[in-house]
Design a protein around this motif. Structure first.
Motif, PDB file in Angstrom:
ATOM      1  N   ARG A  90      69.609 -45.221 -63.762  1.00 16.93           N
ATOM      2  CA  ARG A  90      70.624 -45.613 -64.751  1.00 16.93           C
ATOM      3  C   ARG A  90      71.774 -46.326 -64.059  1.00 16.93           C
ATOM      4  O   ARG A  90      72.397 -45.783 -63.161  1.00 16.93           O
ATOM      5  CB  ARG A  90      71.124 -44.391 -65.497  1.00 16.93           C
ATOM      6  CG  ARG A  90      70.027 -43.752 -66.320  1.00 16.93           C
ATOM      7  CD  ARG A  90      70.598 -42.612 -67.123  1.00 16.93           C
ATOM      8  NE  ARG A  90      69.521 -41.991 -67.848  1.00 16.93           N
ATOM      9  CZ  ARG A  90      69.330 -42.157 -69.146  1.00 16.93           C
ATOM     10  NH1 ARG A  90      70.124 -42.914 -69.855  1.00 16.93           N
ATOM     11  NH2 ARG A  90      68.317 -41.560 -69.734  1.00 16.93           N
ATOM     12  N   GLN A  91      72.027 -47.533 -64.495  1.00 16.15           N
ATOM     13  CA  GLN A  91      73.080 -48.354 -63.913  1.00 16.15           C
ATOM     14  C   GLN A  91      73.991 -48.841 -65.034  1.00 16.15           C
ATOM     15  O   GLN A  91      73.602 -48.883 -66.189  1.00 16.15           O
ATOM     16  CB  GLN A  91      72.474 -49.571 -63.196  1.00 16.15           C
ATOM     17  CG  GLN A  91      71.602 -49.217 -62.015  1.00 16.15           C
ATOM     18  CD  GLN A  91      72.413 -48.719 -60.843  1.00 16.15           C
ATOM     19  OE1 GLN A  91      73.502 -49.198 -60.575  1.00 16.15           O
ATOM     20  NE2 GLN A  91      71.884 -47.719 -60.149  1.00 16.15           N
ATOM     21  N   PRO A  92      75.202 -49.276 -64.698  1.00 19.21           N
ATOM     22  CA  PRO A  92      76.082 -49.826 -65.743  1.00 19.21           C
ATOM     23  C   PRO A  92      75.469 -51.064 -66.395  1.00 19.21           C
ATOM     24  O   PRO A  92      74.623 -51.730 -65.829  1.00 19.21           O
ATOM     25  CB  PRO A  92      77.352 -50.205 -64.984  1.00 19.21           C
ATOM     26  CG  PRO A  92      77.245 -49.593 -63.648  1.00 19.21           C
ATOM     27  CD  PRO A  92      75.810 -49.242 -63.405  1.00 19.21           C
ATOM     28  N   ARG A  93      75.900 -51.375 -67.584  1.00 24.94           N
ATOM     29  CA  ARG A  93      75.365 -52.485 -68.372  1.00 24.94           C
ATOM     30  C   ARG A  93      75.440 -53.821 -67.645  1.00 24.94           C
ATOM     31  O   ARG A  93      74.575 -54.660 -67.799  1.00 24.94           O
ATOM     32  CB  ARG A  93      76.115 -52.574 -69.703  1.00 24.94           C
ATOM     33  CG  ARG A  93      75.521 -53.586 -70.653  1.00 24.94           C
ATOM     34  CD  ARG A  93      75.551 -53.020 -72.045  1.00 24.94           C
ATOM     35  NE  ARG A  93      75.109 -53.948 -73.028  1.00 24.94           N
ATOM     36  CZ  ARG A  93      73.832 -54.154 -73.331  1.00 24.94           C
ATOM     37  NH1 ARG A  93      72.892 -53.527 -72.705  1.00 24.94           N
ATOM     38  NH2 ARG A  93      73.497 -54.997 -74.284  1.00 24.94           N
ATOM     39  N   GLU A  94      76.473 -54.029 -66.825  1.00 28.47           N
ATOM     40  CA  GLU A  94      76.616 -55.332 -66.166  1.00 28.47           C
ATOM     41  C   GLU A  94      75.561 -55.578 -65.092  1.00 28.47           C
ATOM     42  O   GLU A  94      75.522 -56.631 -64.495  1.00 28.47           O
ATOM     43  CB  GLU A  94      78.020 -55.536 -65.608  1.00 28.47           C
ATOM     44  CG  GLU A  94      78.600 -54.419 -64.812  1.00 28.47           C
ATOM     45  CD  GLU A  94      79.317 -53.382 -65.642  1.00 28.47           C
ATOM     46  OE1 GLU A  94      79.353 -53.451 -66.886  1.00 28.47           O
ATOM     47  OE2 GLU A  94      79.849 -52.456 -65.039  1.00 28.47           O
ATOM     48  N   SER A  95      74.657 -54.601 -64.850  1.00 26.53           N
ATOM     49  CA  SER A  95      73.610 -54.810 -63.863  1.00 26.53           C
ATOM     50  C   SER A  95      72.424 -55.611 -64.429  1.00 26.53           C
ATOM     51  O   SER A  95      71.536 -55.975 -63.689  1.00 26.53           O
ATOM     52  CB  SER A  95      73.120 -53.470 -63.322  1.00 26.53           C
ATOM     53  OG  SER A  95      72.480 -52.746 -64.335  1.00 26.53           O
ATOM     54  N   THR A  96      72.401 -55.866 -65.744  1.00 24.05           N
ATOM     55  CA  THR A  96      71.335 -56.656 -66.343  1.00 24.05           C
ATOM     56  C   THR A  96      71.455 -58.101 -65.886  1.00 24.05           C
ATOM     57  O   THR A  96      72.537 -58.666 -65.833  1.00 24.05           O
ATOM     58  CB  THR A  96      71.404 -56.584 -67.881  1.00 24.05           C
ATOM     59  OG1 THR A  96      71.269 -55.218 -68.276  1.00 24.05           O
ATOM     60  CG2 THR A  96      70.306 -57.398 -68.525  1.00 24.05           C
ATOM     61  N   THR A  97      70.329 -58.706 -65.533  1.00 24.27           N
ATOM     62  CA  THR A  97      70.315 -60.091 -65.059  1.00 24.27           C
ATOM     63  C   THR A  97      69.808 -61.019 -66.154  1.00 24.27           C
ATOM     64  O   THR A  97      69.473 -60.574 -67.256  1.00 24.27           O
ATOM     65  CB  THR A  97      69.407 -60.232 -63.824  1.00 24.27           C
ATOM     66  OG1 THR A  97      68.050 -60.009 -64.233  1.00 24.27           O
ATOM     67  CG2 THR A  97      69.794 -59.253 -62.731  1.00 24.27           C
ATOM     68  N   GLN A  98      69.694 -62.283 -65.858  1.00 26.42           N
ATOM     69  CA  GLN A  98      69.173 -63.286 -66.797  1.00 26.42           C
ATOM     70  C   GLN A  98      67.651 -63.407 -66.720  1.00 26.42           C
ATOM     71  O   GLN A  98      67.057 -64.192 -67.430  1.00 26.42           O
ATOM     72  CB  GLN A  98      69.818 -64.653 -66.508  1.00 26.42           C
ATOM     73  CG  GLN A  98      71.318 -64.682 -66.698  1.00 26.42           C
ATOM     74  CD  GLN A  98      71.716 -64.375 -68.122  1.00 26.42           C
ATOM     75  OE1 GLN A  98      71.151 -64.908 -69.068  1.00 26.42           O
ATOM     76  NE2 GLN A  98      72.677 -63.496 -68.284  1.00 26.42           N
ATOM     77  N   TRP A  99      67.003 -62.640 -65.832  1.00 25.67           N
ATOM     78  CA  TRP A  99      65.552 -62.724 -65.667  1.00 25.67           C
ATOM     79  C   TRP A  99      64.828 -61.947 -66.754  1.00 25.67           C
ATOM     80  O   TRP A  99      65.151 -60.802 -67.038  1.00 25.67           O
ATOM     81  CB  TRP A  99      65.141 -62.197 -64.296  1.00 25.67           C
ATOM     82  CG  TRP A  99      65.528 -63.111 -63.191  1.00 25.67           C
ATOM     83  CD1 TRP A  99      66.628 -63.004 -62.393  1.00 25.67           C
ATOM     84  CD2 TRP A  99      64.843 -64.284 -62.779  1.00 25.67           C
ATOM     85  NE1 TRP A  99      66.652 -64.042 -61.498  1.00 25.67           N
ATOM     86  CE2 TRP A  99      65.566 -64.839 -61.710  1.00 25.67           C
ATOM     87  CE3 TRP A  99      63.675 -64.913 -63.193  1.00 25.67           C
ATOM     88  CZ2 TRP A  99      65.170 -65.999 -61.061  1.00 25.67           C
ATOM     89  CZ3 TRP A  99      63.276 -66.073 -62.543  1.00 25.67           C
ATOM     90  CH2 TRP A  99      64.017 -66.597 -61.488  1.00 25.67           C
TER      91      TRP A  99
END
Length: 183
Positions: free
Chosen positions: A126-135
């Motif tokens: 589980r990571q903060p939301r800003e860890s999502t990338t554009q891939w």
């Protein structure tokens, strides 16, 4: 006189297409013309989708091909009961998002396969939301007789694990410009 240009696969597994050639199949074409023949060890219409055993364990920027284009790969997907295995990479993991989409046949109105959407996230667990990338990855698989049983299109492993061919299409979403909230 017209000469046919052959599609070349480089030593690193990267497909070299002729200049001006774009491979943009529909979901139905991927399942019917590429994935289904691959399952049954039949000839493919063209050698434009390379095999990559480690798509789910590779960071998306390290996959062969032009990262500005959608890239397709045949890969073996390993399943243990209803849990998918092998989605962690060195820098992050692939996370399934949204609902699976059924791929329908236009002529017969029958379900041919399933498309699952995954996004790449930096970090593990589980990571903060800003860890999502554009891939983004679209995983295409044939619809098995029953999603909980194994049939001829997948191979049984020890301990209830099964393995089946899938087609993975990876690409980067375009960044949307942010709107200024200040006036």
């Amino acid at each position: 006189m017209f000469t046919e240009k052959r599609i070349v696969v480089a030593g690193n597994g990267e497909v070299k297409l002729p200049v001006g050639f774009r491979f943009r199949p529909t979901d139905e074409e991927l399942v019917v013309r590429y994935l289904k023949p691959k399952f049954h060890s039949l000839p493919l219409p063209a050698s434009v989708i390379p095999e990559a055993d480690d798509v789910f364990n590779t960071d998306p920027w390290d996959l062969s091909g032009d990262p500005r284009e959608k890239r397709y790969f045949f890969s073996r997907r390993r399943w243990d009961a209803n849990r998918c295995r092998g989605t962690t990479t060195g820098c992050g993991h692939w996370k399934a998002v949204g609902k699976e989409k059924y791929i329908m046949s236009k002529q017969q109105q029958a379900v041919l396969g399933i498309r699952k959407t995954l996004v790449f996230r930096h970090g593990h667990g589980r990571q903060p939301r800003e860890s999502t990338t554009q891939w983004v990855m679209h995983e295409y698989r044939l619809l098995l007789g029953s999603e909980t049983t194994v049939n001829s299109s997948s191979s049984q492993k020890s301990g209830g694990e099964r393995e089946e061919w899938v087609v993975c299409g990876t690409y980067q979403r375009r960044m949307k410009p942010r709107k200024n909230k200040g006036g």
